[in-house]
Scaffold this active site. Structure first.
Site: not given
Ligand code: EPZ
Length: 417
Positions: A22-23, A116, A121, A304, A396
């Site tokens: 998915k990701n 989610c 986020r 995840d 999803r």
């Molecule tokens: C991706 O989310 C995945 N989703 C998530 O999977 C996964 O948990 C995550 O990466 C971490 O591996 C998709 O790929 C669609 P991040 P993403 O940006 O890109 C903070 C699932 O269940 N952050 O790496 O949104 C954020 O708050 C989903 O499949 C900021 O502060 O994750 C978090 O604490 C859930 N500012 C951390 O970084 C930003 O601009 C990691 O977020 C972006 C992120």
């Protein structure tokens, strides 16, 4: 609204075929915008996030054609339009259209992404990256407007190795003038899949999978071709299920190296795993040791898989600690697990899990994608009937979950209420 009814405590045997990640898929589809032509993505998972993204492609006047898991996308008649909140809020990954449209059109109007409720986020790291490239961003309520006369390559330092921000900045930089270096980039394997796709389109990118990624802008990209890599999170979820209910349960079409953080912890618990070239066979064992897990960025234990893993930890013979370090709220499923008989105490972002406890089926509610998946495997391991409401969260990210699990002996019904 959909409900899942599960008759638990059955031994599950046979083979579960893992689908495309998915990701990865949710980034590959928007990335197609960057190619002026026709691109092909194979092994696309049949999940609702895919459909939501195809709806957005349609709004942008891109033609997409899906034959089983092969998706053909023609962007030659792209018409840049506002991506309304009704579309952008259906999933988190809609934000990849920011980088893709900014990269190709130097202009995008889009509403906030969904996803989610596992934390606040924010997308500040994405926006900072776009600004560093020369984009001008206005935010009016939930609407983002990004525009740039031109995008110029530069050094970008991520304050956190965000997966989404790393991909989004790459999408914006591939057609920029000059060289962009992303420092402290995320190293998730799904990023490598997206970069491989862009390279088939003619992009010039080095370092994907490391914490320093260099993008040298090119003038135009032509159609590309890629296959979505196997979903390590779907695979991990079903391997954990096998440790709870499996008898020679084979999880196939996977890349075991992508799951080493999980399989090493399962072995530490005493789970019986046979790891082959592209599949893992797992058997339920009666005695499981308590362990501690701490979720980390790749290649650490994936956040995840933390929630599904917490179900297995309820069977550990003692106290286990589940430390979540990525998202503020990864424990939405715990009240339902405790209602089923688990003994879990949440403490901030962490959970203390005392076992072993017997799980008993009851009515529970899915709060998010991976929390919902945790409730499915808990229901399959529990005595009696479990009724899960709000299963749309689960659909999803887990393709054909009812079919895949029924095929190996699970008793599952899905119904509209
Ligand atoms: C991706 O989310 C995945 N989703 C998530 O999977 C996964 O948990 C995550 O990466 C971490 O591996 C998709 O790929 C669609 P991040 P993403 O940006 O890109 C903070 C699932 O269940 N952050 O790496 O949104 C954020 O708050 C989903 O499949 C900021 O502060 O994750 C978090 O604490 C859930 N500012 C951390 O970084 C930003 O601009 C990691 O977020 C972006 C992120």
């Amino acid at each position: 609204m959909k409900q899942m009814i599960i008759e638990g405590n059955n031994i599950l045997s046979g083979t579960i075929e893992i689908g495309g990640a998915k990701n990865s898929a949710v980034a590959l589809i928007p990335a197609s915008i960057l190619a002026n032509g026709t691109s092909v993505i194979e092994n696309v998972p049949n999940i609702s996030d895919r459909d939501a993204l195809l709806d957005i492609l349609n709004i942008l006047n891109c033609e997409s054609n899906l034959k089983q898991d092969k998706l053909t996308i023609d962007t030659t008649k792209l018409k840049n339009s506002v991506i309304e909140e009704s579309l952008s809020s259906r999933m988190r990954a809609s934000y990849y259209f920011m980088g893709a449209l900014l990269g190709r059109e130097k202009f995008v109007e889009i509403y906030i992404p969904g996803g989610c409720n596992i934390g606040t986020r924010p997308i500040d790291i994405h926006l900072d990256g776009f600004r560093a490239l020369g984009a001008n961003i206005t935010i009016e309520g939930n609407k983002y407007t990004l525009k740039a006369d031109k995008l110029i390559g530069t050094d970008i330092y991520l304050k956190f190795p965000s997966v989404g921000a790393t991909i989004n900045i790459i999408l914006a930089a591939v057609l920029a003038e000059g060289k962009t270096i992303i420092h402290n980039a995320a190293k998730e394997i799904e990023i490598v899949n997206v970069v491989d796709y862009l390279i088939t389109m003619g992009a010039n990118i080095e370092g994907a999978g490391t914490n320093e990624i260099t993008i040298t802008g090119v003038n135009e990209l032509h159609g590309g071709k890629i296959s979505v890599l196997p979903d390590r999170i779907e695979a991990g979820t079903y391997i954990i299920l096998g440790a709870l209910c499996g008898k020679d349960l084979k999880i196939s079409n996977i890349i075991p190296e992508h799951l080493e953080a999980l399989t090493s912890k399962l072995k530490e618990m005493g789970v019986n795993l046979i790891i082959n070239k592209d599949n893992i066979i797992v058997n339920k064992v009666n005695e499981l040791k308590p362990i501690n897990i701490k979720t980390l960025i790749y290649p650490g234990f994936p956040t995840d898989i933390g929630q599904p893993m917490s179900v297995l930890l309820t069977k550990g013979n003692g106290t286990s600690l589940f430390e979540e370090t990525i998202w503020e709220n990864r424990m939405g499923h715990v009240p339902s697990l405790n209602k089923m008989g688990a003994n879990i105490k949440v403490n901030g972002m962490n959970a203390i899990i005392n076992g072993p406890t017997k799980l008993k089926g009851c009515e529970v509610i899915a709060t998010d994608l991976r929390g919902g998946a945790a409730l499915v495997i808990a229901g399959l391991a529990a005595e009696g009937t479990t009724i899960i409401t709000d299963v749309e969260h689960i659909l999803r990210g887990y393709e054909n979950i009812k079919g895949k699990l029924t095929n190996v002996g699970a008793k599952i019904e899905l119904k509209e209420i």
